[in-house]
Design an enzyme around this catalytic site. Structure first.
Site, PDB file in Angstrom:
ATOM      1  N   SER A 177       0.978  -1.199   0.022  1.00 16.49           N
ATOM      2  CA  SER A 177      -0.104  -0.160   0.113  1.00 16.49           C
ATOM      3  C   SER A 177       0.995   1.153  -0.052  1.00 16.49           C
ATOM      4  CB  SER A 177      -0.982   0.085   1.103  1.00 16.49           C
ATOM      5  OG  SER A 177      -1.547   1.047   1.495  1.00 16.49           O
ATOM      6  N   TYR A 190      -1.534  -0.711  10.654  1.00 16.25           N
ATOM      7  CA  TYR A 190      -1.772  -1.012   9.060  1.00 16.25           C
ATOM      8  C   TYR A 190      -0.296  -0.719   8.456  1.00 16.25           C
ATOM      9  CZ  TYR A 190      -3.700  -1.140   4.416  1.00 16.25           C
ATOM     10  OH  TYR A 190      -3.913  -1.562   3.347  1.00 16.25           O
TER      11      TYR A 190
HETATM   12  N1  NAD Z   1      -8.914  -0.931  -0.778  1.00 14.09           N
HETATM   13  C1  NAD Z   1      -7.867  -0.072  -0.523  1.00 14.09           C
HETATM   14  O1  NAD Z   1      -7.921   1.216  -0.439  1.00 14.09           O
HETATM   15  C2  NAD Z   1      -6.374  -0.344  -0.503  1.00 14.09           C
HETATM   16  C3  NAD Z   1      -5.221   0.275  -0.659  1.00 14.09           C
HETATM   17  C4  NAD Z   1      -3.983  -0.210  -0.792  1.00 14.09           C
HETATM   18  C5  NAD Z   1      -3.610  -1.494  -0.684  1.00 14.09           C
HETATM   19  N2  NAD Z   1      -4.741  -2.318  -0.350  1.00 14.09           N
HETATM   20  C6  NAD Z   1      -4.602  -3.671  -0.074  1.00 14.09           C
HETATM   21  O2  NAD Z   1      -5.107  -4.410  -1.157  1.00 14.09           O
HETATM   22  C7  NAD Z   1      -5.349  -5.723  -0.873  1.00 14.09           C
HETATM   23  C8  NAD Z   1      -6.580  -6.184  -1.148  1.00 14.09           C
HETATM   24  O3  NAD Z   1      -7.685  -5.365  -0.227  1.00 14.09           O
HETATM   25  P1  NAD Z   1      -9.147  -5.157  -0.838  1.00 14.09           P
HETATM   26  O4  NAD Z   1      -9.226  -3.419  -0.964  1.00 14.09           O
HETATM   27  O5  NAD Z   1      -9.374  -5.785  -2.058  1.00 14.09           O
HETATM   28  O6  NAD Z   1      -9.897  -5.435   0.322  1.00 14.09           O
HETATM   29  P2  NAD Z   1     -11.037  -6.339   0.677  1.00 14.09           P
HETATM   30  O7  NAD Z   1     -11.307  -6.219   2.034  1.00 14.09           O
HETATM   31  O8  NAD Z   1     -12.215  -6.400  -0.531  1.00 14.09           O
HETATM   32  O9  NAD Z   1     -10.183  -7.885   0.167  1.00 14.09           O
HETATM   33  C9  NAD Z   1      -9.469  -8.561   1.524  1.00 14.09           C
HETATM   34  C10 NAD Z   1      -9.571  -9.919   1.494  1.00 14.09           C
HETATM   35  O10 NAD Z   1      -8.848 -10.730   2.052  1.00 14.09           O
HETATM   36  C11 NAD Z   1      -9.592 -11.735   2.723  1.00 14.09           C
HETATM   37  N3  NAD Z   1      -8.892 -11.701   4.171  1.00 14.09           N
HETATM   38  C12 NAD Z   1      -8.836 -10.992   5.312  1.00 14.09           C
HETATM   39  N4  NAD Z   1      -8.373 -11.738   6.240  1.00 14.09           N
HETATM   40  C13 NAD Z   1      -7.846 -12.852   5.885  1.00 14.09           C
HETATM   41  C14 NAD Z   1      -7.252 -13.967   6.374  1.00 14.09           C
HETATM   42  N5  NAD Z   1      -7.055 -14.170   7.649  1.00 14.09           N
HETATM   43  N6  NAD Z   1      -6.944 -15.125   5.546  1.00 14.09           N
HETATM   44  C15 NAD Z   1      -7.432 -14.952   4.140  1.00 14.09           C
HETATM   45  N7  NAD Z   1      -7.845 -14.186   3.567  1.00 14.09           N
HETATM   46  C16 NAD Z   1      -8.284 -13.032   4.293  1.00 14.09           C
HETATM   47  C17 NAD Z   1     -10.883 -10.902   2.911  1.00 14.09           C
HETATM   48  O11 NAD Z   1     -11.869 -12.232   3.263  1.00 14.09           O
HETATM   49  C18 NAD Z   1     -11.199 -10.304   1.664  1.00 14.09           C
HETATM   50  O12 NAD Z   1     -11.697 -11.121   0.690  1.00 14.09           O
HETATM   51  C19 NAD Z   1      -5.121  -5.579   0.687  1.00 14.09           C
HETATM   52  O13 NAD Z   1      -3.695  -6.032   1.034  1.00 14.09           O
HETATM   53  C20 NAD Z   1      -5.159  -4.089   0.956  1.00 14.09           C
HETATM   54  O14 NAD Z   1      -4.419  -4.112   2.341  1.00 14.09           O
HETATM   55  C21 NAD Z   1      -6.150  -1.899  -0.233  1.00 14.09           C
END
Ligand code: NAD
Length: 309
Positions: A177, A190
């Site tokens: 991120s 985070y």
């Molecule tokens: N959404 C944002 O703004 C953003 C920005 C930068 C980085 N990210 C990163 O991108 C990645 C994906 O995030 P997203 O936005 O798609 O969020 P999201 O919440 O839609 O997806 C995250 C997924 O991870 C799964 N998950 C959570 N805990 C888990 C565990 N213990 N074991 C297995 N699976 C697990 C959840 O069930 C979910 O399906 C993450 O690593 C997040 O930190 C997101």
């Protein structure tokens, strides 16, 4: 050969290699780098039950990869499996796995090796966010952030890297991120877990280079907020420079970076400038810029309510 001659030769080789690498980067800055073929590659995506993970699965399905989908949410993961089949995936396997538990990661990894084969593209994407000021963060939630956002990467590498080394073929993808590059208030646990993920992936990139494992590639992804629901309620005050990203656009960029074997991907591009400024500007100036861009207030409306992507 005298030691002076040896040193001169070593220096010339170093100079030649350095200039070549800069020239290569300049050329590929002007013309697009050829994309590799990932048809038939076994691609494991953690956190594939929603958001970016689901969209990544659909992209790799269209590219003809064999998919291994991991999520703690079985229902969401099954939905992704169905969608991947509809998108053209010939072989797709869904596993329920809590990536925050080492024993679970090793157990399911062994199952994957037996049932599917050696994973050649590992995408560590699963993530969680607490979204509270540090002193309001319960200890268990902070530990969980580290378990899922960082420590899971250690266990998945331990499970799948040996086969990549044996085959001298593989790709390690870290979805971190922008919060893994710059500290943000309201996101201390985070940020720390995402910084750790970047540090680990970068160190492993250097380790594979030092061990001359040229067939193993690394991609480290650092996006700003994305409209997946994870950061629901978060704001940007400068949508031109720091827009809230569209998930489809973000995933297209991520897949493109993987296919081009790029080491770093920051989205939007303004993040590269922020990093450059951070490297030499006084800390106080950095805070003034952060205040002006509204970064200090970006977490104020955080609810974290999830929306389906
Ligand atoms: N959404 C944002 O703004 C953003 C920005 C930068 C980085 N990210 C990163 O991108 C990645 C994906 O995030 P997203 O936005 O798609 O969020 P999201 O919440 O839609 O997806 C995250 C997924 O991870 C799964 N998950 C959570 N805990 C888990 C565990 N213990 N074991 C297995 N699976 C697990 C959840 O069930 C979910 O399906 C993450 O690593 C997040 O930190 C997101």
């Amino acid at each position: 050969m005298s030691s002076n001659l040896r040193s001169a030769r070593k220096f010339l080789v170093f100079l030649g290699k350095s200039l070549f690498s800069i020239l290569e980067a300049l050329i590929f800055g002007l013309i697009p780098k050829p994309r590799k073929n990932v048809a038939g590659e076994i691609v494991l995506i953690t956190g594939s039950g929603s958001g970016l993970g689901r969209l990544l699965a659909l992209q790799f399905a269209r590219l003809g990869s064999v998919l291994v989908l991991w999520d703690i949410n079985s229902e969401g993961n099954e939905e992704t499996l169905q969608m991947a089949r509809e998108a053209g995936a010939m072989r797709v396997h869904a596993y329920t796995c809590d990536c925050g538990r080492k024993e679970d990661v090793y157990r399911v990894a062994n199952q994957v090796k037996k049932e599917v084969g050696d994973v050649s593209i590992l995408i560590n994407n699963a993530g969680i966010v607490t979204g509270k000021n540090f002193l309001d963060c319960p200890d268990e939630l902070m530990e969980k952030s580290f378990d899922v956002n960082f420590k899971a990467h250690l266990w998945t590498y331990k499970a799948f890297l040996p086969a990549m080394i044996a085959n001298d073929h593989g790709h390690l993808v870290c979805i971190s991120s922008s919060a893994g590059l710059v500290g943000v208030n309201g996101l201390a646990d985070y940020c720390a877990s995402k910084f750790a993920a970047v540090g680990f992936a970068e160190s492993m990139f250097v380790e594979t280079f030092a061990l001359k494992q040229k067939g193993i590639k690394t991609t480290i992804v650092c996006p700003f907020f994305i409209k997946t629901g994870m950061f629901e309620g978060c704001m940007t005050r400068c949508p031109l420079l720091l827009p809230i990203l569209d998930p489809e656009y973000t995933v297209r960029k991520i897949v493109d970076a993987i296919l081009q074997e790029r080491l770093y991907l920051c989205i939007p591009k303004f993040l590269y400038l922020m990093l450059f400024l951070k490297s030499f500007l006084p800390a106080k100036t950095g805070l003034i810029i952060g205040e002006y861009l509204g970064i200090l207030e970006s977490m104020e409306g955080f609810t974290g309510q999830k929306k389906e992507v």
